[in-house]
Design an enzyme around this catalytic site. Sequence first.
Site, mmCIF file in Angstrom:
data_model
loop_
_atom_site.group_PDB
_atom_site.id
_atom_site.type_symbol
_atom_site.label_atom_id
_atom_site.label_comp_id
_atom_site.label_asym_id
_atom_site.label_seq_id
_atom_site.Cartn_x
_atom_site.Cartn_y
_atom_site.Cartn_z
ATOM 1 N N LYS A 82 31.615 38.281 41.487
ATOM 2 C CA LYS A 82 31.603 39.061 42.587
ATOM 3 C C LYS A 82 29.089 38.509 42.052
ATOM 4 C CE LYS A 82 34.028 42.324 45.168
ATOM 5 N NZ LYS A 82 34.312 43.277 45.010
ATOM 6 N N ARG A 96 40.500 44.416 39.127
ATOM 7 C CA ARG A 96 41.361 43.004 39.754
ATOM 8 C C ARG A 96 40.435 41.365 39.819
ATOM 9 N NH1 ARG A 96 39.863 40.564 44.869
ATOM 10 N NH2 ARG A 96 41.259 40.302 46.064
HETATM 11 N N1 HH2 Z 1 36.897 42.169 46.536
HETATM 12 C C1 HH2 Z 1 37.872 41.936 47.615
HETATM 13 C C2 HH2 Z 1 39.334 41.205 47.913
HETATM 14 N N2 HH2 Z 1 39.513 42.630 48.201
HETATM 15 N N3 HH2 Z 1 40.179 44.546 46.969
HETATM 16 C C3 HH2 Z 1 40.041 45.990 46.352
HETATM 17 N N4 HH2 Z 1 40.526 46.917 46.282
HETATM 18 N N5 HH2 Z 1 38.396 45.973 45.778
HETATM 19 C C4 HH2 Z 1 37.692 44.645 45.294
HETATM 20 O O1 HH2 Z 1 36.926 44.716 45.477
HETATM 21 C C5 HH2 Z 1 38.109 43.408 46.641
HETATM 22 C C6 HH2 Z 1 39.679 43.730 46.982
HETATM 23 C C7 HH2 Z 1 36.772 40.232 47.286
HETATM 24 O O2 HH2 Z 1 36.778 39.638 46.570
HETATM 25 P P1 HH2 Z 1 37.876 38.545 46.810
HETATM 26 O O3 HH2 Z 1 39.202 39.170 47.498
HETATM 27 O O4 HH2 Z 1 37.796 37.475 45.567
HETATM 28 O O5 HH2 Z 1 37.343 36.891 47.886
HETATM 29 P P2 HH2 Z 1 37.681 37.413 49.851
HETATM 30 O O6 HH2 Z 1 37.263 38.503 50.047
HETATM 31 O O7 HH2 Z 1 36.340 36.303 50.166
HETATM 32 O O8 HH2 Z 1 39.040 37.321 49.949
#
Ligand code: HH2
Length: 256
Positions: free
Chosen positions: A203, A237
Amino acid sequence: MGVVNITPDSFSDGGRHFEPTRAIEHGLRLAEEGADILDIGGESTRPGAQPVGADEELRRLLPVLAGLSQAGKPVSVDTLKPEVMRAVLASGADMINDVAGFRVDGAFQAVARSRAAIVIMHMQGEPRTMQVDPQYADVVAEVCDYLAGRVRLAQDHGIDRGRIVIDPGFGFGKSQAHNLALLAGIGALTEGGVPVMVGLSRKSMLGRITGRDVDERVHASVAAALLAVERGASIVRVHDVRATIDALAVLAALKA
Ligand code: HH2
């Protein structure tokens, strides 16, 4: 929990696993590396991301959900839409991970009658604008209170406490200072006895600390995961499963 994004625009790995076969291969690799849960997502939640319709989200998710059944690991679906929740639960999803904390009308009802686990995440505002000017008087206390309230509401909807996981939502309507306060304060979140999950992997808060681009944040991500688990987080995660598992093995050896 290993992350499998089936999106063209996720901040961390956008487009890399957009084809179902690529996403399935990636998920199987993460399972082999030791992920205990696979989290698949068909809509990016990054600040400024464009929303996706339920039909398109399901078109992305369903083949990957089916393909990952061969991994033999629970599959979580990252979605905030009740119609998507219902469809993936009917297709065998084991967990629903909702960054909107089941605030969309009908979200708790969509999961109530299943046996799936749910992740209730805290977010201030909504993805498009959440990073504009987040404000808290006491971020740790406010996030704790909010999540405790959502857990009570989930239980009022007939969702057993044993199915619930909470997540402070790093980067979702939080400044750098808020994120750091929450990382330091994970212990307070665990006090209610509900397992805590965190998503810190790659992040921008880690980019701000290290000055590294998103694909060079593995070391910082592993450090953050380790610090979170040491402070009481039960699920991390992550994108970089192998590296995180090694770090957690060192921590586990120390505690054995
Ligand atoms: N962060 C992201 C997406 N989903 N779910 C939970 N429970 N907690 C988190 O911190 C969280 C999440 C963001 O990361 P990523 O999936 O890599 O990116 P994107 O939101 O662009 O798909």
